[in-house]
Design a protein around this motif. Structure first.
Motif, PDB file in Angstrom:
ATOM      1  N   PHE A  22      -2.087 -12.391   4.572  1.00  0.00           N
ATOM      2  CA  PHE A  22      -3.410 -11.980   4.779  1.00  0.00           C
ATOM      3  C   PHE A  22      -3.358 -10.360   4.394  1.00  0.00           C
ATOM      4  CE2 PHE A  22      -6.880 -10.121   7.217  1.00  0.00           C
ATOM      5  CZ  PHE A  22      -7.869 -10.943   6.640  1.00  0.00           C
ATOM      6  N   PHE A  23      -2.438  -9.555   4.985  1.00  0.00           N
ATOM      7  CA  PHE A  23      -2.575  -8.313   5.036  1.00  0.00           C
ATOM      8  C   PHE A  23      -2.339  -7.533   3.571  1.00  0.00           C
ATOM      9  CE2 PHE A  23      -0.101  -4.305   5.223  1.00  0.00           C
ATOM     10  CZ  PHE A  23      -1.197  -3.369   5.895  1.00  0.00           C
ATOM     11  N   ILE A  24      -1.378  -8.371   2.934  1.00  0.00           N
ATOM     12  CA  ILE A  24      -1.014  -7.719   1.426  1.00  0.00           C
ATOM     13  C   ILE A  24      -2.612  -7.695   0.591  1.00  0.00           C
ATOM     14  CG2 ILE A  24      -0.417  -9.695   0.290  1.00  0.00           C
ATOM     15  CD1 ILE A  24       1.616  -6.532   0.479  1.00  0.00           C
ATOM     16  N   GLY A  25      -2.763  -6.791  -0.304  1.00  0.00           N
ATOM     17  CA  GLY A  25      -3.925  -6.451  -0.907  1.00  0.00           C
ATOM     18  C   GLY A  25      -4.565  -5.471  -0.617  1.00  0.00           C
ATOM     19  N   ASP A  26      -5.596  -4.968  -1.703  1.00  0.00           N
ATOM     20  CA  ASP A  26      -6.419  -3.740  -1.407  1.00  0.00           C
ATOM     21  C   ASP A  26      -7.115  -3.965  -0.122  1.00  0.00           C
ATOM     22  OD1 ASP A  26      -8.013  -1.617  -1.922  1.00  0.00           O
ATOM     23  OD2 ASP A  26      -9.501  -2.508  -3.023  1.00  0.00           O
ATOM     24  N   LEU A  27      -7.045  -2.765   0.630  1.00  0.00           N
ATOM     25  CA  LEU A  27      -7.768  -2.523   1.624  1.00  0.00           C
ATOM     26  C   LEU A  27      -9.105  -3.213   2.036  1.00  0.00           C
ATOM     27  CD1 LEU A  27      -6.577  -1.715   5.028  1.00  0.00           C
ATOM     28  CD2 LEU A  27      -7.528   0.531   4.346  1.00  0.00           C
ATOM     29  N   GLY A  28      -9.922  -2.667   0.938  1.00  0.00           N
ATOM     30  CA  GLY A  28     -11.358  -2.831   1.139  1.00  0.00           C
ATOM     31  C   GLY A  28     -11.886  -3.955   0.430  1.00  0.00           C
ATOM     32  N   ASP A  29     -11.086  -4.976  -0.140  1.00  0.00           N
ATOM     33  CA  ASP A  29     -11.667  -5.901  -1.283  1.00  0.00           C
ATOM     34  C   ASP A  29     -11.369  -7.157  -0.496  1.00  0.00           C
ATOM     35  OD1 ASP A  29     -12.166  -7.507  -3.300  1.00  0.00           O
ATOM     36  OD2 ASP A  29     -10.763  -6.785  -4.771  1.00  0.00           O
ATOM     37  N   ALA A  30     -12.425  -7.823  -0.326  1.00  0.00           N
ATOM     38  CA  ALA A  30     -12.492  -8.706   0.808  1.00  0.00           C
ATOM     39  C   ALA A  30     -12.031 -10.204  -0.156  1.00  0.00           C
ATOM     40  CB  ALA A  30     -14.109  -9.223   1.217  1.00  0.00           C
ATOM     41  N   GLU A  31     -12.036 -10.364  -1.427  1.00  0.00           N
ATOM     42  CA  GLU A  31     -11.743 -11.439  -1.955  1.00  0.00           C
ATOM     43  C   GLU A  31     -10.296 -11.380  -1.887  1.00  0.00           C
ATOM     44  OE1 GLU A  31     -13.373 -11.153  -6.135  1.00  0.00           O
ATOM     45  OE2 GLU A  31     -15.443 -10.889  -5.440  1.00  0.00           O
ATOM     46  N   SER A  98     -11.454  -2.769   8.429  1.00  0.00           N
ATOM     47  CA  SER A  98     -11.147  -2.706   9.521  1.00  0.00           C
ATOM     48  C   SER A  98     -10.443  -4.009  10.171  1.00  0.00           C
ATOM     49  CB  SER A  98     -12.598  -2.844  10.648  1.00  0.00           C
ATOM     50  OG  SER A  98     -13.240  -1.754  10.350  1.00  0.00           O
ATOM     51  N   VAL A  99     -10.864  -4.968   9.404  1.00  0.00           N
ATOM     52  CA  VAL A  99     -10.083  -6.368   9.523  1.00  0.00           C
ATOM     53  C   VAL A  99      -8.779  -6.190   9.053  1.00  0.00           C
ATOM     54  CG1 VAL A  99     -10.188  -8.645   8.658  1.00  0.00           C
ATOM     55  CG2 VAL A  99     -12.112  -7.703   9.351  1.00  0.00           C
ATOM     56  N   VAL A 100      -8.507  -5.807   8.025  1.00  0.00           N
ATOM     57  CA  VAL A 100      -7.245  -5.537   7.273  1.00  0.00           C
ATOM     58  C   VAL A 100      -6.273  -4.756   8.334  1.00  0.00           C
ATOM     59  CG1 VAL A 100      -5.901  -5.159   5.423  1.00  0.00           C
ATOM     60  CG2 VAL A 100      -8.034  -6.450   4.935  1.00  0.00           C
ATOM     61  N   SER A 101      -6.928  -3.531   8.901  1.00  0.00           N
ATOM     62  CA  SER A 101      -6.213  -2.772   9.454  1.00  0.00           C
ATOM     63  C   SER A 101      -5.665  -3.269  10.760  1.00  0.00           C
ATOM     64  CB  SER A 101      -7.090  -1.454   9.877  1.00  0.00           C
ATOM     65  OG  SER A 101      -7.290  -0.710   8.480  1.00  0.00           O
ATOM     66  N   LEU A 102      -6.462  -4.111  11.538  1.00  0.00           N
ATOM     67  CA  LEU A 102      -6.119  -4.677  12.640  1.00  0.00           C
ATOM     68  C   LEU A 102      -5.103  -5.864  12.406  1.00  0.00           C
ATOM     69  CD1 LEU A 102      -9.812  -5.324  14.151  1.00  0.00           C
ATOM     70  CD2 LEU A 102      -7.676  -4.284  15.114  1.00  0.00           C
ATOM     71  N   SER A 103      -5.240  -6.408  11.370  1.00  0.00           N
ATOM     72  CA  SER A 103      -4.154  -7.377  10.984  1.00  0.00           C
ATOM     73  C   SER A 103      -2.721  -6.636  10.685  1.00  0.00           C
ATOM     74  CB  SER A 103      -4.362  -8.160   9.769  1.00  0.00           C
ATOM     75  OG  SER A 103      -4.490  -7.816   8.457  1.00  0.00           O
TER      76      SER A 103
END
Length: 127
Positions: A22-31, A98-103
């Motif tokens: 889930f964490f891997i990928g561009d920090l701001g790209d929800a896709e 924010s979601v990715v940072s928490l994860s």
């Protein structure tokens, strides 16, 4: 081979790999971050936490602490995702970050748990 240890190790590693996926990928790209993968990471982390309750050793206490930290951060990430999607302005770049940072914080706790598992396994002596 101890089946209990196999199941325990399986869930600890699965929790870490799902969180990493889930964490891997561009920090701001929800896709690039799948909501079902976040859900799976939350569920598997909760299962791993339940499995850690029986251990009364010091390393077992640290295992439980890392799992509780990961649970807290993943649940917070899921709540932010849900709030942004259904109450807020949608899943903006800021909300996704924010979601990715928490994860990411949960991933760090999961990595510590995996390291503890490896150290515990390596230091095990057969008698």
């Amino acid at each position: 081979m101890n089946l209990e240890k196999v199941v325990f190790g399986f869930f600890v590693l699965l929790a870490a790999t799902l969180n990493f996926g889930f964490f891997i990928g561009d920090l701001g790209d929800a896709e690039l971050h799948n909501s079902y993968e976040l859900y799976a990471a939350v569920v598997v982390n909760l299962i791993a936490t339940v499995l850690k309750f029986g251990d009364r050793t010091q390393i077992g206490a640290v295992h439980l602490a890392t799992s509780l930290v990961a649970d807290l951060q993943l649940i917070a990430a899921a709540l932010v995702w849900g709030y942004a999607s259904y109450v807020g302005d949608g899943l903006t770049r800021e909300a996704t970050a924010s979601v990715v940072s928490l994860s990411g914080g949960a991933l760090l706790a999961n990595i510590v748990s995996v390291v503890l598992l490896v150290v515990e396994t390596v230091s095990f002596h057969r008698r």
